[in-house]
Design a protein around this motif. Structure first.
Motif, PDB file in Angstrom:
ATOM      1  N   ILE A  78       0.859  -1.186   0.000  1.00 20.50           N
ATOM      2  CA  ILE A  78       0.000   0.000   0.000  1.00 20.50           C
ATOM      3  C   ILE A  78       0.892   1.232   0.000  1.00 20.50           C
ATOM      4  O   ILE A  78       1.730   1.408   0.890  1.00 20.50           O
ATOM      5  CB  ILE A  78      -0.926   0.026   1.240  1.00 20.50           C
ATOM      6  N   SER A  79       0.722   2.084  -0.987  1.00 23.05           N
ATOM      7  CA  SER A  79       1.536   3.302  -1.059  1.00 23.05           C
ATOM      8  C   SER A  79       0.964   4.381  -0.151  1.00 23.05           C
ATOM      9  O   SER A  79      -0.212   4.343   0.237  1.00 23.05           O
ATOM     10  CB  SER A  79       1.587   3.827  -2.500  1.00 23.05           C
ATOM     11  N   ARG A  80       1.812   5.342   0.171  1.00 20.69           N
ATOM     12  CA  ARG A  80       1.362   6.482   0.975  1.00 20.69           C
ATOM     13  C   ARG A  80       0.205   7.196   0.273  1.00 20.69           C
ATOM     14  O   ARG A  80      -0.803   7.535   0.894  1.00 20.69           O
ATOM     15  CB  ARG A  80       2.520   7.456   1.205  1.00 20.69           C
ATOM     16  N   ALA A  81       0.332   7.403  -1.035  1.00 20.64           N
ATOM     17  CA  ALA A  81      -0.723   8.098  -1.794  1.00 20.64           C
ATOM     18  C   ALA A  81      -2.040   7.326  -1.718  1.00 20.64           C
ATOM     19  O   ALA A  81      -3.115   7.920  -1.576  1.00 20.64           O
ATOM     20  CB  ALA A  81      -0.292   8.288  -3.245  1.00 20.64           C
ATOM     21  N   THR A  82      -1.962   6.007  -1.798  1.00 20.22           N
ATOM     22  CA  THR A  82      -3.174   5.187  -1.724  1.00 20.22           C
ATOM     23  C   THR A  82      -3.809   5.280  -0.349  1.00 20.22           C
ATOM     24  O   THR A  82      -5.029   5.429  -0.229  1.00 20.22           O
ATOM     25  CB  THR A  82      -2.844   3.720  -2.077  1.00 20.22           C
ATOM     26  N   ALA A  83      -3.006   5.202   0.703  1.00 18.87           N
ATOM     27  CA  ALA A  83      -3.533   5.303   2.062  1.00 18.87           C
ATOM     28  C   ALA A  83      -4.174   6.667   2.294  1.00 18.87           C
ATOM     29  O   ALA A  83      -5.275   6.751   2.859  1.00 18.87           O
ATOM     30  CB  ALA A  83      -2.424   5.051   3.080  1.00 18.87           C
ATOM     31  N   LEU A  84      -3.515   7.726   1.846  1.00 19.80           N
ATOM     32  CA  LEU A  84      -4.079   9.066   2.013  1.00 19.80           C
ATOM     33  C   LEU A  84      -5.359   9.228   1.217  1.00 19.80           C
ATOM     34  O   LEU A  84      -6.322   9.859   1.688  1.00 19.80           O
ATOM     35  CB  LEU A  84      -3.052  10.129   1.619  1.00 19.80           C
ATOM     36  N   GLN A  85      -5.411   8.655   0.016  1.00 17.77           N
ATOM     37  CA  GLN A  85      -6.622   8.725  -0.792  1.00 17.77           C
ATOM     38  C   GLN A  85      -7.760   7.969  -0.113  1.00 17.77           C
ATOM     39  O   GLN A  85      -8.913   8.426  -0.123  1.00 17.77           O
ATOM     40  CB  GLN A  85      -6.386   8.173  -2.202  1.00 17.77           C
ATOM     41  N   ALA A  86      -7.474   6.841   0.504  1.00 14.01           N
ATOM     42  CA  ALA A  86      -8.500   6.084   1.222  1.00 14.01           C
ATOM     43  C   ALA A  86      -9.062   6.904   2.382  1.00 14.01           C
ATOM     44  O   ALA A  86     -10.280   6.926   2.605  1.00 14.01           O
ATOM     45  CB  ALA A  86      -7.929   4.764   1.734  1.00 14.01           C
ATOM     46  N   LEU A  87      -8.195   7.585   3.104  1.00 15.71           N
ATOM     47  CA  LEU A  87      -8.653   8.439   4.197  1.00 15.71           C
ATOM     48  C   LEU A  87      -9.524   9.577   3.660  1.00 15.71           C
ATOM     49  O   LEU A  87     -10.560   9.911   4.248  1.00 15.71           O
ATOM     50  CB  LEU A  87      -7.459   9.001   4.977  1.00 15.71           C
ATOM     51  N   GLU A  88      -9.131  10.153   2.541  1.00 16.23           N
ATOM     52  CA  GLU A  88      -9.904  11.232   1.925  1.00 16.23           C
ATOM     53  C   GLU A  88     -11.276  10.723   1.478  1.00 16.23           C
ATOM     54  O   GLU A  88     -12.291  11.388   1.698  1.00 16.23           O
ATOM     55  CB  GLU A  88      -9.136  11.832   0.744  1.00 16.23           C
ATOM     56  N   GLU A  89     -11.297   9.546   0.865  1.00 16.82           N
ATOM     57  CA  GLU A  89     -12.571   8.977   0.417  1.00 16.82           C
ATOM     58  C   GLU A  89     -13.488   8.701   1.612  1.00 16.82           C
ATOM     59  O   GLU A  89     -14.694   8.954   1.543  1.00 16.82           O
ATOM     60  CB  GLU A  89     -12.339   7.693  -0.373  1.00 16.82           C
ATOM     61  N   ALA A  90     -12.929   8.194   2.695  1.00 15.52           N
ATOM     62  CA  ALA A  90     -13.723   7.927   3.894  1.00 15.52           C
ATOM     63  C   ALA A  90     -14.270   9.232   4.464  1.00 15.52           C
ATOM     64  O   ALA A  90     -15.435   9.303   4.860  1.00 15.52           O
ATOM     65  CB  ALA A  90     -12.883   7.191   4.929  1.00 15.52           C
ATOM     66  N   LYS A  91     -13.447  10.260   4.484  1.00 15.13           N
ATOM     67  CA  LYS A  91     -13.880  11.569   4.987  1.00 15.13           C
ATOM     68  C   LYS A  91     -15.004  12.133   4.119  1.00 15.13           C
ATOM     69  O   LYS A  91     -16.029  12.588   4.633  1.00 15.13           O
ATOM     70  CB  LYS A  91     -12.694  12.536   5.027  1.00 15.13           C
ATOM     71  N   GLU A  92     -14.822  12.080   2.808  1.00 14.55           N
ATOM     72  CA  GLU A  92     -15.853  12.589   1.899  1.00 14.55           C
ATOM     73  C   GLU A  92     -17.151  11.821   2.055  1.00 14.55           C
ATOM     74  O   GLU A  92     -18.227  12.414   2.035  1.00 14.55           O
ATOM     75  CB  GLU A  92     -15.359  12.513   0.457  1.00 14.55           C
ATOM     76  N   SER A  93     -17.064  10.516   2.229  1.00 12.04           N
ATOM     77  CA  SER A  93     -18.253   9.700   2.422  1.00 12.04           C
ATOM     78  C   SER A  93     -18.975  10.089   3.717  1.00 12.04           C
ATOM     79  O   SER A  93     -20.204  10.210   3.737  1.00 12.04           O
ATOM     80  CB  SER A  93     -17.855   8.223   2.471  1.00 12.04           C
ATOM     81  N   LEU A  94     -18.232  10.320   4.758  1.00 10.30           N
ATOM     82  CA  LEU A  94     -18.819  10.693   6.040  1.00 10.30           C
ATOM     83  C   LEU A  94     -19.538  12.033   5.939  1.00 10.30           C
ATOM     84  O   LEU A  94     -20.675  12.175   6.379  1.00 10.30           O
ATOM     85  CB  LEU A  94     -17.733  10.765   7.114  1.00 10.30           C
ATOM     86  N   PHE A  95     -18.899  13.011   5.349  1.00  9.82           N
ATOM     87  CA  PHE A  95     -19.495  14.339   5.293  1.00  9.82           C
ATOM     88  C   PHE A  95     -20.570  14.472   4.227  1.00  9.82           C
ATOM     89  O   PHE A  95     -21.371  15.375   4.270  1.00  9.82           O
ATOM     90  CB  PHE A  95     -18.403  15.410   5.111  1.00  9.82           C
ATOM     91  N   ALA A  96     -20.609  13.545   3.276  1.00  8.01           N
ATOM     92  CA  ALA A  96     -21.640  13.561   2.245  1.00  8.01           C
ATOM     93  C   ALA A  96     -22.997  13.184   2.832  1.00  8.01           C
ATOM     94  O   ALA A  96     -24.028  13.479   2.244  1.00  8.01           O
ATOM     95  CB  ALA A  96     -21.274  12.613   1.113  1.00  8.01           C
ATOM     96  N   LEU A  97     -22.999  12.570   3.985  1.00 14.52           N
ATOM     97  CA  LEU A  97     -24.247  12.152   4.617  1.00 14.52           C
ATOM     98  C   LEU A  97     -25.021  13.324   5.204  1.00 14.52           C
ATOM     99  O   LEU A  97     -26.187  13.205   5.519  1.00 14.52           O
ATOM    100  CB  LEU A  97     -23.967  11.122   5.724  1.00 14.52           C
ATOM    101  N   HIS A  98     -24.386  14.477   5.322  1.00 14.05           N
ATOM    102  CA  HIS A  98     -25.044  15.626   5.976  1.00 14.05           C
ATOM    103  C   HIS A  98     -25.422  16.655   4.971  1.00 14.05           C
ATOM    104  O   HIS A  98     -24.967  17.021   4.045  1.00 14.05           O
ATOM    105  CB  HIS A  98     -24.111  16.218   7.011  1.00 14.05           C
TER     106      HIS A  98
END
Length: 68
Positions: free
Chosen positions: A48-68
């Motif tokens: 797992i690359s650093r870029a991939t891990a950071l992108q996963a965190l970003e996707e999780a964050k966007e998913s969380l905030f998209a609910l509101h």
């Protein structure tokens, strides 16, 4: 942009994993929750690359905030 997080019933029983791997995304959150650094996670999962891990965190964050 293609998501770095995928769910496939044939891979890890459908749990979210990093694209192209069998590494559960949950593992990244478990490492962070336990107080470990991103570098510690990356050392344990060199596929797992650093870029991939950071992108996963970003996707999780966007998913969380998209609910509101």
């Amino acid at each position: 942009m293609e998501s770095v997080i995928v769910r496939d019933p044939a891979i890890m029983s459908g749990e979210p994993v990093f694209r192209g791997s069998r590494v559960l995304v949950r593992t990244l959150f478990d490492y962070i929750e336990a107080g470990h650094s991103l570098d510690w996670f990356l050392e344990g999962f060199p596929t797992i690359s650093r870029a991939t891990a950071l992108q996963a965190l970003e996707e999780a964050k966007e998913s969380l905030f998209a609910l509101h």
